[in-house]
Scaffold this active site. Structure first.
Site, PDB file in Angstrom:
ATOM      1  CD  GLU A  73      90.856  10.720  31.258  1.00 47.30           C
ATOM      2  OE1 GLU A  73      90.926  10.119  32.345  1.00 47.30           O
ATOM      3  OE2 GLU A  73      89.892  10.641  30.487  1.00 47.30           O
ATOM      4  CG  HIS A  92      87.758  11.615  34.931  1.00 50.42           C
ATOM      5  ND1 HIS A  92      86.477  11.533  34.434  1.00 50.42           N
ATOM      6  CD2 HIS A  92      88.552  11.028  33.998  1.00 50.42           C
ATOM      7  CE1 HIS A  92      86.512  10.936  33.248  1.00 50.42           C
ATOM      8  NE2 HIS A  92      87.756  10.616  32.969  1.00 50.42           N
ATOM      9  CG  HIS A  94      86.801   5.885  32.604  1.00 45.97           C
ATOM     10  ND1 HIS A  94      87.862   5.408  31.882  1.00 45.97           N
ATOM     11  CD2 HIS A  94      86.886   7.245  32.553  1.00 45.97           C
ATOM     12  CE1 HIS A  94      88.564   6.434  31.405  1.00 45.97           C
ATOM     13  NE2 HIS A  94      87.995   7.557  31.811  1.00 45.97           N
ATOM     14  CE1 TYR A 119      73.061  12.953  53.521  1.00 47.54           C
ATOM     15  CE2 TYR A 119      70.966  11.796  53.494  1.00 47.54           C
ATOM     16  CZ  TYR A 119      71.966  12.444  54.190  1.00 47.54           C
ATOM     17  OH  TYR A 119      71.876  12.606  55.536  1.00 47.54           O
ATOM     18  CG  HIS A 159      85.151  10.041  28.999  1.00 51.46           C
ATOM     19  ND1 HIS A 159      86.012  10.964  28.461  1.00 51.46           N
ATOM     20  CD2 HIS A 159      85.856   9.406  29.967  1.00 51.46           C
ATOM     21  CE1 HIS A 159      87.182  10.883  29.064  1.00 51.46           C
ATOM     22  NE2 HIS A 159      87.111   9.942  29.985  1.00 51.46           N
TER      23      HIS A 159
END
Ligand code: ZN
Length: 210
Positions: A73, A92, A94, A119, A159
């Site tokens: 990725e 990134h 999942h 926040y 995703h």
């Protein structure tokens, strides 16, 4: 910060996220800008077992020049650096609750999560949904670029989230805030909820510009 300190920081924060259930298996990836390119987590490696010496090193042109092969990725990370000039790091994941929200039918694609807490507004702000694309589809890169230009955090449909920070700590704190807010959002499904008002959100943005 020296490159060796940056390598140690990636390993430390990746392990911390893994141990707290934010990532699992060999999913999730991290990159950080260094003086002469980028460091990135390698493909097929669990985030709790990274070796600082074997992190992928990419040159200014994005070519793999040292360490293990980078995450598949990697292109997602490059998109972020291409469109956000002050990006110092990209994370990134999942992560379960964010992915769950990304699969819901009735969400606002322009800004997926409501402003439930101060926040969340300060660390994430806006969260556009990137449409689903199969792994390896180059159209995903263009879709991410388009939305990343308007927000430092995006959610890939079915995703997971991609978050940019000025530093790696900033990116990690933001993606953790995003995951916790996704969890709150799911907990509150079916209940009358009172998110922050537009005025409260704009006051926060004026007081804490990102
Ligand atoms: Zn992914």
């Amino acid at each position: 910060m020296s490159e060796s300190a940056q390598r140690e920081l990636i390993v430390e924060l990746a392990k911390s996220m893994f141990e707290r259930g934010l990532t699992f298996g060999s999913s999730g990836n991290i990159s950080i800008r260094v003086d002469d390119g980028w460091l990135m987590t390698p493909t097929g490696t669990s985030m709790d077992r990274l070796d600082p010496a074997r992190l992928s090193k990419l040159d200014e042109a994005g070519r793999h020049i040292a360490g293990d092969a980078p995450t598949k990725e990697a292109f997602l990370h490059r998109c972020c650096y291409d469109v956000r000039e002050n990006a110092g790091a990209v994370v990134h994941l999942h992560s379960t609750h964010s992915v769950a929200v990304s699969c819901l039918e009735e969400i606002d694609h322009s800004d997926v999560l409501p402003a439930l807490t101060a926040y969340y507004v300060m660390r994430v702000g806006k969260l556009p949904l990137v449409p689903y694309f199969a792994p390896g589809d180059v159209a995903l890169a263009e879709a991410v670029k388009g939305l990343m230009s308007e927000s430092h955090a995006v959610l890939l449909a079915n995703h997971g989230p991609v978050v940019v920070g000025k530093s790696l700590e900033d990116a990690v704190y933001a993606i953790e805030e995003l995951e916790e807010t996704a969890r709150l959002y799911l907990l509150l499904q079916g209940q009358r909820t009172r998110p922050l008002t537009p005025q409260q959100v704009s006051d926060l943005r004026a007081k804490f510009p990102s």
